[in-house]
Scaffold this active site. Structure first.
Site, PDB file in Angstrom:
ATOM      1  N   ASN A 134     -10.996  -2.228  -5.495  1.00  0.00           N
ATOM      2  CA  ASN A 134     -10.188  -1.246  -6.246  1.00  0.00           C
ATOM      3  C   ASN A 134     -10.771  -0.859  -7.610  1.00  0.00           C
ATOM      4  O   ASN A 134     -10.314   0.097  -8.238  1.00  0.00           O
ATOM      5  CB  ASN A 134      -8.740  -1.737  -6.435  1.00  0.00           C
ATOM      6  CG  ASN A 134      -7.923  -1.677  -5.164  1.00  0.00           C
ATOM      7  OD1 ASN A 134      -7.032  -2.482  -4.939  1.00  0.00           O
ATOM      8  ND2 ASN A 134      -8.202  -0.700  -4.292  1.00  0.00           N
ATOM      9  N   ASP A 166       0.825  -1.217   0.000  1.00  0.00           N
ATOM     10  CA  ASP A 166       0.000   0.000   0.000  1.00  0.00           C
ATOM     11  C   ASP A 166       0.858   1.266   0.000  1.00  0.00           C
ATOM     12  O   ASP A 166       1.970   1.276   0.534  1.00  0.00           O
ATOM     13  CB  ASP A 166      -0.912  -0.028   1.245  1.00  0.00           C
ATOM     14  CG  ASP A 166      -2.094   0.918   1.104  1.00  0.00           C
ATOM     15  OD1 ASP A 166      -2.336   1.422  -0.010  1.00  0.00           O
ATOM     16  OD2 ASP A 166      -2.779   1.149   2.124  1.00  0.00           O
TER      17      ASP A 166
END
Ligand code: IPE
Ligand code: IPE
Ligand code: MG
Length: 242
Positions: A73, A25
């Site tokens: 996402n 991330d």
């Protein structure tokens, strides 16, 4: 051996986790900090995936899983999703060229909404590496733990329906074998970068007993030293239960 991992290997007090799972991330913030578009961060994020894969292989990690795209996402901008999908195509091609004879690459997640081109590259990479036995490298792409559990539940029900399975046979091992990660050990250590301390729908079943290690650093800056810290943390956490 000049490898940077020598220090850990030489230390026979250290227990190497069998399965490490990483939530990569912070690519977007890494790029923003440098004044670049988010895509630049995603591209830079492929390098630590390659490096850490090599380190883990040399350390003798049995399974390494990278979370690179969640089912959530898809809600990002079309531009970003399109860029990522192109990057994943290049990534799978590179993986199969560099996997050598030791790394078995596996996609975990669903193929729904992925382009035929990407699915094709994933399949080619999986097929070419399927007999490699050194380490399993799972790429969690279009992955979501809840959808995996729903999928497993449907398959279990189906097996019962056609008479291949009895309800009494359902136990932890059986459920594990219905997951995308069938055949690999449970997760021992989860790593998440960029200071976020969330699980984000990642390997909920498989990481029931995992240690969690976080760093403020963004994924493109992730180095062997971070991995080493995480493994040390895992050892400290693990020893408390001995
Ligand atoms: C992780 O980085 C990569 C993917 C989820 C594809 P992010 O894209 O989430 O970067 P941040 O968290 O916005 O900085
Ligand atoms: C989690 O990162 C998924 C991946 C790293 C692929 P996100 O950046 O998408 O997660 P949230 O939405 O902040 O939890
Ligand atoms: Mg993020």
């Amino acid at each position: 051996m000049n490898s940077p991992i020598k220090d850990l290997l030489d230390n026979n007090q250290i227990k190497i986790p069998k399965h490490i799972a990483i939530i990569c991330d912070g690519n977007g913030r890494w790029a923003k900090k440098k004044g670049f578009p988010r895509a630049f961060g995603h591209k830079a994020g492929t390098k630590p995936i390659e490096d850490i894969t090599k380190n883990c292989y040399e350390l003798g990690v049995k399974t390494l899983t990278f979370y690179v795209f969640s089912t959530e996402n898809w809600s990002r901008s079309d531009k970003e999703v399109t860029f990522l999908m192109k990057l994943f195509i290049e990534f799978f091609i590179k993986l199969r060229n560099e996997a050598g004879e030791n790394i078995k690459v596996k996609h975990i997640g669903i193929t729904e909404n992925l382009s035929l081109e990407l699915i094709d590259e994933i399949k080619k990479t999986e097929n070419l590496t399927e007999n490699n036995s050194g380490m399993v490298l799972n790429i969690a792409l279009n992955y979501g733990s809840r959808s995996e559990i729903i999928n497993a539940t449907k398959n279990i029900m189906n097996s019962i329906g056609i008479g291949n399975l009895n309800i009494d046979e359902i136990n932890e091992e059986l459920i594990s074998n219905y997951m995308f990660t069938a055949g690999v050990p449970d997760v021992d250590l989860i790593i998440r970068t960029s200071g976020e301390m969330r699980i984000s729908n990642f390997l909920l079943w498989q990481s029931a007993k995992a240690s969690l290690w976080f760093t403020e650093d963004y994924w493109p800056d992730f180095k062997y030293d971070h991995l080493k810290e995480a493994i040390k943390y895992y050892n400290e956490a693990d020893s408390k239960f001995l």
